[in-house]
Design a protein around this motif. Structure first.
Motif, PDB file in Angstrom:
ATOM      1  N   LEU A 324       5.283   5.405   2.995  1.00 11.80           N
ATOM      2  CA  LEU A 324       4.944   3.983   2.930  1.00 11.80           C
ATOM      3  C   LEU A 324       6.199   3.119   2.998  1.00 11.80           C
ATOM      4  O   LEU A 324       6.225   2.098   3.690  1.00 11.80           O
ATOM      5  N   LYS A 325       7.238   3.532   2.265  1.00 14.81           N
ATOM      6  CA  LYS A 325       8.493   2.778   2.274  1.00 14.81           C
ATOM      7  C   LYS A 325       9.087   2.717   3.668  1.00 14.81           C
ATOM      8  O   LYS A 325       9.648   1.696   4.074  1.00 14.81           O
ATOM      9  N   ASN A 326       8.985   3.826   4.409  1.00 15.23           N
ATOM     10  CA  ASN A 326       9.499   3.852   5.785  1.00 15.23           C
ATOM     11  C   ASN A 326       8.753   2.868   6.683  1.00 15.23           C
ATOM     12  O   ASN A 326       9.269   2.427   7.704  1.00 15.23           O
ATOM     13  N   MET A 327       7.516   2.537   6.284  1.00 20.79           N
ATOM     14  CA  MET A 327       6.720   1.571   7.044  1.00 20.79           C
ATOM     15  C   MET A 327       6.823   0.172   6.447  1.00 20.79           C
ATOM     16  O   MET A 327       6.095  -0.740   6.832  1.00 20.79           O
ATOM     17  N   GLY A 328       7.727   0.025   5.449  1.00 18.60           N
ATOM     18  CA  GLY A 328       7.931  -1.279   4.842  1.00 18.60           C
ATOM     19  C   GLY A 328       6.869  -1.684   3.845  1.00 18.60           C
ATOM     20  O   GLY A 328       6.618  -2.880   3.640  1.00 18.60           O
ATOM     21  N   MET A 329       6.226  -0.699   3.197  1.00 16.64           N
ATOM     22  CA  MET A 329       5.146  -1.003   2.273  1.00 16.64           C
ATOM     23  C   MET A 329       5.382  -0.300   0.935  1.00 16.64           C
ATOM     24  O   MET A 329       5.902   0.817   0.901  1.00 16.64           O
ATOM     25  N   GLU A 330       4.999  -0.925  -0.157  1.00 19.84           N
ATOM     26  CA  GLU A 330       5.110  -0.341  -1.480  1.00 19.84           C
ATOM     27  C   GLU A 330       3.775   0.248  -1.899  1.00 19.84           C
ATOM     28  O   GLU A 330       2.707  -0.249  -1.514  1.00 19.84           O
ATOM     29  N   ILE A 331       3.834   1.293  -2.715  1.00 26.33           N
ATOM     30  CA  ILE A 331       2.615   1.977  -3.140  1.00 26.33           C
ATOM     31  C   ILE A 331       1.677   1.036  -3.890  1.00 26.33           C
ATOM     32  O   ILE A 331       0.449   1.110  -3.726  1.00 26.33           O
ATOM     33  N   GLY A 332       2.246   0.139  -4.704  1.00 29.74           N
ATOM     34  CA  GLY A 332       1.416  -0.784  -5.469  1.00 29.74           C
ATOM     35  C   GLY A 332       0.567  -1.666  -4.571  1.00 29.74           C
ATOM     36  O   GLY A 332      -0.634  -1.871  -4.822  1.00 29.74           O
ATOM     37  N   LYS A 333       1.185  -2.204  -3.503  1.00 29.38           N
ATOM     38  CA  LYS A 333       0.464  -3.060  -2.564  1.00 29.38           C
ATOM     39  C   LYS A 333      -0.599  -2.269  -1.808  1.00 29.38           C
ATOM     40  O   LYS A 333      -1.701  -2.759  -1.559  1.00 29.38           O
ATOM     41  N   TYR A 334      -0.253  -1.042  -1.450  1.00 34.60           N
ATOM     42  CA  TYR A 334      -1.226  -0.208  -0.732  1.00 34.60           C
ATOM     43  C   TYR A 334      -2.457   0.018  -1.596  1.00 34.60           C
ATOM     44  O   TYR A 334      -3.601  -0.108  -1.126  1.00 34.60           O
ATOM     45  N   GLU A 336      -3.499  -1.760  -4.050  1.00 29.94           N
ATOM     46  CA  GLU A 336      -4.209  -3.028  -4.231  1.00 29.94           C
ATOM     47  C   GLU A 336      -5.129  -3.321  -3.049  1.00 29.94           C
ATOM     48  O   GLU A 336      -6.297  -3.684  -3.236  1.00 29.94           O
ATOM     49  N   HIS A 337      -4.602  -3.145  -1.823  1.00 29.89           N
ATOM     50  CA  HIS A 337      -5.405  -3.440  -0.635  1.00 29.89           C
ATOM     51  C   HIS A 337      -6.505  -2.406  -0.411  1.00 29.89           C
ATOM     52  O   HIS A 337      -7.596  -2.735   0.051  1.00 29.89           O
ATOM     53  N   SER A 338      -6.231  -1.153  -0.729  1.00 33.72           N
ATOM     54  CA  SER A 338      -7.226  -0.092  -0.504  1.00 33.72           C
ATOM     55  C   SER A 338      -8.208   0.024  -1.659  1.00 33.72           C
ATOM     56  O   SER A 338      -9.170   0.780  -1.584  1.00 33.72           O
ATOM     57  N   LYS A 339      -7.934  -0.745  -2.747  1.00 34.89           N
ATOM     58  CA  LYS A 339      -8.790  -0.734  -3.934  1.00 34.89           C
ATOM     59  C   LYS A 339      -8.946   0.685  -4.497  1.00 34.89           C
ATOM     60  O   LYS A 339     -10.053   1.126  -4.832  1.00 34.89           O
ATOM     61  N   LYS A 340      -7.811   1.371  -4.584  1.00 32.43           N
ATOM     62  CA  LYS A 340      -7.792   2.725  -5.129  1.00 32.43           C
ATOM     63  C   LYS A 340      -6.698   2.831  -6.174  1.00 32.43           C
ATOM     64  O   LYS A 340      -5.796   1.991  -6.250  1.00 32.43           O
ATOM     65  N   THR A 341      -6.767   3.880  -6.979  1.00 30.91           N
ATOM     66  CA  THR A 341      -5.708   4.190  -7.940  1.00 30.91           C
ATOM     67  C   THR A 341      -5.017   5.474  -7.495  1.00 30.91           C
ATOM     68  O   THR A 341      -5.512   6.186  -6.606  1.00 30.91           O
ATOM     69  N   GLU A 342      -3.884   5.771  -8.123  1.00 33.39           N
ATOM     70  CA  GLU A 342      -3.196   7.028  -7.813  1.00 33.39           C
ATOM     71  C   GLU A 342      -4.108   8.214  -8.112  1.00 33.39           C
ATOM     72  O   GLU A 342      -4.090   9.216  -7.384  1.00 33.39           O
ATOM     73  N   GLU A 343      -4.890   8.106  -9.174  1.00 36.90           N
ATOM     74  CA  GLU A 343      -5.804   9.194  -9.520  1.00 36.90           C
ATOM     75  C   GLU A 343      -6.871   9.373  -8.443  1.00 36.90           C
ATOM     76  O   GLU A 343      -7.295  10.504  -8.170  1.00 36.90           O
ATOM     77  N   ASP A 344      -7.322   8.262  -7.843  1.00 40.16           N
ATOM     78  CA  ASP A 344      -8.291   8.357  -6.734  1.00 40.16           C
ATOM     79  C   ASP A 344      -7.698   9.156  -5.573  1.00 40.16           C
ATOM     80  O   ASP A 344      -8.365  10.014  -4.981  1.00 40.16           O
ATOM     81  N   LEU A 345      -6.432   8.831  -5.240  1.00 38.11           N
ATOM     82  CA  LEU A 345      -5.773   9.536  -4.138  1.00 38.11           C
ATOM     83  C   LEU A 345      -5.631  11.019  -4.464  1.00 38.11           C
ATOM     84  O   LEU A 345      -5.878  11.881  -3.609  1.00 38.11           O
ATOM     85  N   LYS A 346      -5.241  11.324  -5.696  1.00 36.11           N
ATOM     86  CA  LYS A 346      -5.050  12.721  -6.083  1.00 36.11           C
ATOM     87  C   LYS A 346      -6.359  13.505  -6.034  1.00 36.11           C
ATOM     88  O   LYS A 346      -6.366  14.691  -5.684  1.00 36.11           O
ATOM     89  N   LYS A 347      -7.470  12.836  -6.383  1.00 37.41           N
ATOM     90  CA  LYS A 347      -8.774  13.503  -6.281  1.00 37.41           C
ATOM     91  C   LYS A 347      -9.084  13.842  -4.827  1.00 37.41           C
ATOM     92  O   LYS A 347      -9.606  14.913  -4.515  1.00 37.41           O
TER      93      LYS A 347
END
Length: 426
Positions: A324-334, A336-347
């Motif tokens: 994400l950083k290489n694309m100029g984006m922070e995980i927090g913003k991602y 927020e926009h995707s309406k997911k949490t880190e736990e959602d991604l890990k699932k």
């Protein structure tokens, strides 16, 4: 000292250790001595206060706890060494008892036993037959030559309007309902008109613009846009700052000499062709290696401990954040926009994480069976290479866990040797 080891699900073990009073008294005495060294009692120099006074000040309960910590550390290390236990992480103390005997129970996760398919060599041999023959065509060579010419182009600032293949510098702003989107603003941004680096249609809008001109327009963002703006119409404002013409060098023998001391254009093209072929061969080798690993892992039987899956998920999260950083984006913003949490991604990733762990365990097991292990010299060289890279990136290498780095280097080199072994099964 007596002990028993009990296997429990998810590649865990429980170690029950029982001590006699005399055995535990040794640790009690050491605990008191240690407490004396650390105690600061008025009127006595450090380490010189009477034991009885220190015990009274520190408390019997604390002395008992210190003694138990010493006993656990000593006997745990002895049992692990004697039984050759392959522990993944430090154990947890499950219980401590002082009656009728002094005992403690530890729970630890070990590397699980994995049952490999007995024909893993045949699996490798069959998969290797799917390896593609590598070719480099004229178009690929020409594109590489063109890139070399463009990288050595002379840049000349011109007063005319921007044309295709010009180098320009622009200020731009991208808004959604009047609000600048993340990554939607840049100043003096360099761009080759017609390179296709921006949103479709953006570079076409630059054609015909002169330095100092401002242009406003709308474009629809690509549907695959990851930050929640995919398929939406955005407002763009562009200021042309600079228009430069690029003069590419002629493709001559002199150019070839300047590129890499090649005697002729043909010799340069031959070198490019060899380089492209090696690169494509390496990618194909990696593809086949992973295909072999997947095939062997799918036919292996293992109960994967949660700690390994969680560790792999954390690794995948770090990789995702870096991308994400290489694309100029922070995980927090991602998130927020995707309406997911880190736990959602890990699932969502858990199945892939478990598959990656099984592959790692299978490669590890093959290394054990086939007696494959990198030399200490190779491990040290790999460590030093990584440390040099960390230094170059500005990291403080003194803070790096050298034992962890050694384990990482050993694993990487061992896996490499395992794949080399499997590649020879053809």
């Amino acid at each position: 000292m007596n002990y028993t080891i009990k296997k429990i699900p998810k590649a865990q073990i429980e170690i029950l250790v029982s001590l006699s009073k005399d055995e535990f008294d040794v640790f009690l005495k050491t605990a008191v001595v240690d407490a004396v060294k650390e105690a600061h009692i008025e009127g006595f120099r450090p380490g010189k206060a009477p034991h009885a006074m220190v015990k009274e000040r520190v408390g019997e309960e604390r002395i008992q706890a210190l003694a138990m910590e010493l006993a656990i550390q000593k006997y745990y290390e002895e049992i692990v060494a004697k039984e050759k236990l392959d522990i993944i992480e430090k154990p947890n103390v499950q219980a401590i008892k002082h009656e009728p005997n002094i005992s403690f129970t530890l729970r630890a996760t070990v590397f699980p036993e994995i049952t490999l398919p007995p024909d893993y060599g045949a699996i490798a041999k069959k998969t290797l037959q799917e390896k593609k023959e590598i070719f480099v065509d004229k178009k690929e060579i020409d594109e590489s030559v063109q890139w070399l010419r463009e990288s050595r182009a002379k840049i000349i600032t011109v007063p005319r309007t921007a044309q295709k293949d010009d180098r320009v510098e622009i200020d731009f702003v991208v808004k959604d309902n009047g609000v600048i989107i993340e990554g939607g603003k840049s100043e003096n941004h360099p761009l080759i008109v017609g390179s296709g680096k921006f949103v479709a249609g953006f570079e076409d809008q630059l054609l015909g613009m002169k330095a100092g001109e401002i242009k406003n327009f709308q474009l629809v963002m690509p549907k695959e846009r990851a930050n929640g703006f995919g398929g939406k119409k955005m407002d763009f404002s562009v200021t042309m700052k600079l228009v430069q013409e690029r003069k590419l060098p002629e493709l001559t023998n002199d150019f070839s000499i300047g590129v890499g001391n090649f005697k002729s254009v043909e010799e340069m093209k031959l070198s490019i062709s060899d380089g492209l072929k090696k690169e494509k061969e390496e990618k194909e080798r990696q593809r086949i290696d992973m295909a072999i690993a997947h095939q062997i892992a799918e036919k292996s039987k293992v109960e994967v401990p949660d700690v390994l899956i969680d560790s792999e998920l954390n690794k995948m999260m770090r990789e995702f954040e870096d991308n994400l950083k290489n694309m100029g984006m922070e995980i927090g913003k991602y998130l927020e926009h995707s309406k997911k949490t880190e736990e959602d991604l890990k699932k969502e990733w858990r199945t892939d994480a478990e598959r990656r762990v099984v592959i790692a365990l299978a490669l590890r097991a093959i290394a054990t069976i086939e007696h494959i292990e990198p030399s200490e010299e190779d491990i040290e060289a790999h460590m030093n290479k990584n440390l040099d890279m960390f230094r170059a990136e500005g990291h403080n290498v003194e803070k790096i866990d050298k034992n962890a780095l050694a384990d990482y280097s050993r694993s990487v080199l061992r896996n490499k040797k395992v794949f080399e072994f499997l590649e020879k099964q053809s």
